[in-house]
Design a protein around this motif. Sequence first.
Motif, PDB file in Angstrom:
ATOM      1  N   CYS A 242      -6.015 -20.626   3.444  1.00  0.00           N
ATOM      2  CA  CYS A 242      -6.450 -19.611   4.415  1.00  0.00           C
ATOM      3  C   CYS A 242      -5.238 -18.969   5.090  1.00  0.00           C
ATOM      4  N   ALA A 243      -4.273 -19.799   5.462  1.00  0.00           N
ATOM      5  CA  ALA A 243      -3.072 -19.274   6.118  1.00  0.00           C
ATOM      6  C   ALA A 243      -2.326 -18.324   5.186  1.00  0.00           C
ATOM      7  N   LEU A 244      -2.204 -18.729   3.920  1.00  0.00           N
ATOM      8  CA  LEU A 244      -1.494 -17.901   2.942  1.00  0.00           C
ATOM      9  C   LEU A 244      -2.165 -16.532   2.803  1.00  0.00           C
ATOM     10  N   LEU A 245      -3.491 -16.536   2.677  1.00  0.00           N
ATOM     11  CA  LEU A 245      -4.217 -15.274   2.524  1.00  0.00           C
ATOM     12  C   LEU A 245      -4.055 -14.407   3.778  1.00  0.00           C
ATOM     13  N   LEU A 246      -4.179 -15.021   4.942  1.00  0.00           N
ATOM     14  CA  LEU A 246      -4.069 -14.261   6.192  1.00  0.00           C
ATOM     15  C   LEU A 246      -2.667 -13.672   6.358  1.00  0.00           C
ATOM     16  N   LEU A 247      -1.654 -14.481   6.069  1.00  0.00           N
ATOM     17  CA  LEU A 247      -0.273 -14.014   6.272  1.00  0.00           C
ATOM     18  C   LEU A 247       0.080 -12.904   5.285  1.00  0.00           C
ATOM     19  N   GLN A 248      -0.425 -13.009   4.063  1.00  0.00           N
ATOM     20  CA  GLN A 248      -0.127 -11.951   3.091  1.00  0.00           C
ATOM     21  C   GLN A 248      -0.912 -10.685   3.418  1.00  0.00           C
ATOM     22  N   HIS A 249      -2.179 -10.873   3.769  1.00  0.00           N
ATOM     23  CA  HIS A 249      -3.008  -9.693   4.039  1.00  0.00           C
ATOM     24  C   HIS A 249      -2.578  -8.995   5.329  1.00  0.00           C
ATOM     25  N   ALA A 250      -1.963  -9.733   6.244  1.00  0.00           N
ATOM     26  CA  ALA A 250      -1.497  -9.145   7.510  1.00  0.00           C
ATOM     27  C   ALA A 250      -0.504  -8.010   7.259  1.00  0.00           C
ATOM     28  N   ARG A 251       0.187  -8.079   6.104  1.00  0.00           N
ATOM     29  CA  ARG A 251       1.191  -7.050   5.802  1.00  0.00           C
ATOM     30  C   ARG A 251       0.583  -5.807   5.164  1.00  0.00           C
ATOM     31  N   ALA A 252      -0.703  -5.882   4.827  1.00  0.00           N
ATOM     32  CA  ALA A 252      -1.332  -4.784   4.080  1.00  0.00           C
ATOM     33  C   ALA A 252      -1.075  -3.406   4.682  1.00  0.00           C
ATOM     34  N   PRO A 253      -1.178  -3.231   6.009  1.00  0.00           N
ATOM     35  CA  PRO A 253      -0.997  -1.873   6.552  1.00  0.00           C
ATOM     36  C   PRO A 253       0.415  -1.322   6.338  1.00  0.00           C
ATOM     37  N   ALA A 254       1.370  -2.201   6.022  1.00  0.00           N
ATOM     38  CA  ALA A 254       2.758  -1.750   5.888  1.00  0.00           C
ATOM     39  C   ALA A 254       3.229  -1.711   4.441  1.00  0.00           C
ATOM     40  N   ARG A 255       2.383  -2.133   3.506  1.00  0.00           N
ATOM     41  CA  ARG A 255       2.852  -2.292   2.128  1.00  0.00           C
ATOM     42  C   ARG A 255       2.918  -0.996   1.327  1.00  0.00           C
ATOM     43  N   PHE A 256       2.250   0.043   1.821  1.00  0.00           N
ATOM     44  CA  PHE A 256       2.280   1.317   1.099  1.00  0.00           C
ATOM     45  C   PHE A 256       2.585   2.445   2.071  1.00  0.00           C
ATOM     46  N   ASP A 257       3.331   3.438   1.602  1.00  0.00           N
ATOM     47  CA  ASP A 257       3.620   4.575   2.471  1.00  0.00           C
ATOM     48  C   ASP A 257       2.518   5.623   2.335  1.00  0.00           C
ATOM     49  N   ALA A 258       2.703   6.761   3.012  1.00  0.00           N
ATOM     50  CA  ALA A 258       1.659   7.787   3.035  1.00  0.00           C
ATOM     51  C   ALA A 258       1.330   8.305   1.631  1.00  0.00           C
ATOM     52  N   ASN A 259       2.315   8.242   0.715  1.00  0.00           N
ATOM     53  CA  ASN A 259       2.079   8.720  -0.653  1.00  0.00           C
ATOM     54  C   ASN A 259       1.493   7.644  -1.547  1.00  0.00           C
ATOM     55  N   GLY A 260       1.284   6.469  -0.983  1.00  0.00           N
ATOM     56  CA  GLY A 260       0.750   5.381  -1.795  1.00  0.00           C
ATOM     57  C   GLY A 260       1.821   4.625  -2.551  1.00  0.00           C
ATOM     58  N   SER A 261       3.091   4.913  -2.260  1.00  0.00           N
ATOM     59  CA  SER A 261       4.169   4.180  -2.931  1.00  0.00           C
ATOM     60  C   SER A 261       4.397   2.850  -2.224  1.00  0.00           C
ATOM     61  N   ILE A 262       4.885   1.901  -3.004  1.00  0.00           N
ATOM     62  CA  ILE A 262       5.097   0.559  -2.457  1.00  0.00           C
ATOM     63  C   ILE A 262       6.298   0.540  -1.518  1.00  0.00           C
ATOM     64  N   VAL A 263       6.130  -0.105  -0.381  1.00  0.00           N
ATOM     65  CA  VAL A 263       7.239  -0.297   0.553  1.00  0.00           C
ATOM     66  C   VAL A 263       7.635  -1.768   0.464  1.00  0.00           C
ATOM     67  N   LEU A 264       8.894  -2.022   0.118  1.00  0.00           N
ATOM     68  CA  LEU A 264       9.334  -3.404  -0.049  1.00  0.00           C
ATOM     69  C   LEU A 264       9.433  -4.117   1.299  1.00  0.00           C
ATOM     70  N   LEU A 265       9.366  -5.418   1.217  1.00  0.00           N
ATOM     71  CA  LEU A 265       9.296  -6.240   2.427  1.00  0.00           C
ATOM     72  C   LEU A 265      10.378  -5.884   3.449  1.00  0.00           C
ATOM     73  N   ASP A 266      11.610  -5.744   2.973  1.00  0.00           N
ATOM     74  CA  ASP A 266      12.716  -5.451   3.883  1.00  0.00           C
ATOM     75  C   ASP A 266      12.554  -4.110   4.591  1.00  0.00           C
TER      76      ASP A 266
END
Lengths: 438, 123
Positions: A242-266
Amino acid sequence: VTDIAWIDVALTSARPQAIGALLRYFRDLDAAEEAFQEACLRALQNWPQNGPPRDPAAWLIFVGRNAAIDETRRRRGHEELPADDQLSSPAATNAHDAEALLAEHLDGARYRDDILRLLFICCHPELPATQQIALALRVVSGLTVKQIARAFLVSETAMEQRITRAKNCIARADVPFDTPGAPERAGRLTAVAAMIYLVFNEGYSASGGDASMRAPLCEEAIRLGRLLLRLFQDEPEIMGLCALLLLQHARAPARFDANGSIVLLDDQDRGLWDRKMINEGLALIDKAMRHNRRGPYLLQAAIAALHARAGRPEDTDWAGIDQLYATLERLHPSPVVTLNRAVAVAKVHGPAAALAMIEPLAPHLSGYFHFYGVRGALLMQLGRAAEARVAFDQAIARANTAAEAAHIRLHLDRLIKDSSPSEDVPASTKPSRRVVPT
Amino acid sequence: MLYAILCYDSEDIVGAWTKEQDDAAIAKLGVVTQKLAAQGRLGPVARLMPTTAATTLRKGREVIVTDGPFAETKEQLLGFFIVECSTLEQALETARDLGRASSSMGSYEIRPLTLFQPGSTAT
């Protein structure tokens, strides 16, 4: 929230328990689903007038079971009488009256096994992963075929066929209806946890425009994970899942830019990360760590937690991540885990140490583009540009889809740009499927 | 007189709300709590994490810690503390301290908060 919307949510949340119990009665998945469907129709007629029952799941089980028995009797034309215990009592005509009576018979432990069994039949080893996921989403979560087809980007007909095939396989299989003993229960729990993680990954590994369509899969996986944790409250691996899913999904709003391109973690705007989910994930890890059992989900969650705790990329505790991967490597040796660890090692001990670590992996990961991506990045950092370019080309040649190729190219461009490896390659998500014991 | 208003509902259902539904529910409540705050009548407001995040400590000569929420129905909710802790271990240690000082048996359910507004009342 309107009445109808409330009913809809109540039906969805009662679904696993109700279908699980109906499956125990009827020993047939289709029969259980039909009975539940009928109970839902009656709920839609009954609840707006009489108000919601105190225990919606109990109501649905009771009404669904009686409806199915009545239907069987009607079909048989009363040729044979059902056994006494199958006869619906006069009280059944008013399910609200009968509800209190029934509630007394509800046995928490039994429902726990009902829900686990329902989840478990979706993990039948003969079913390929995609069928397991589709079946779980249809049967346990109650998503429509249309919704599932949309999430998988296939036609409704194709999805319908996939689910039918999966159900036929289940129908032929030996579904264990006996109350499981401790070892069987533990085995089922492991299989179910892996299936929930597959559901999550199916949503998480989407990219670009697919991502928003597939987010519901991640949310559904979190819902199933929480359900499982409420049933098995003292299982550190389920807390970890559960923690793993929550922590990964928490980043969802930041993982893609306005064009739908992937934004890397850094590069992600950490202000967009969902703090509420992160805090819940961290609280679950805290709980799980009290137990002295560190399984793969908990370790991966702990790694995700170190990323979540870092306010800025440069604050990341790479040494801690290296240690956690080392533990994971010891418990569940896998070239993919070593590859992931190498990214942390590069940050802590430099690219030469990381490169030395991954070179022996080549025979195992020769078809795996992330291997070449990481290798190229490390060579680049060491100033071995010609070799790096070869590795990058090898990586792109091994991309499975255009989206993956684009993802890798982005990743590689970035690596070329500032010659430092980044963590959020799918190597941290997809390969973890292989880390998890199945 | 200060009154506590305790919220009970199905976490299955509330937990299944979308972010939009959740935000809308909070916004509607906010209209009421803002009015109370303006009147100087609003004390602390807190929202708890799901029961899956709970740990329970049973008081007694031998303290027993279990995962999950408080589940007995023979005991009643008598009060609560809000404590700042950096880890669950610290929260458990705090609960042990309270338990040693406590004159009764019973349990403490330890549950992290997901929202806290300190508030202030005129009285």
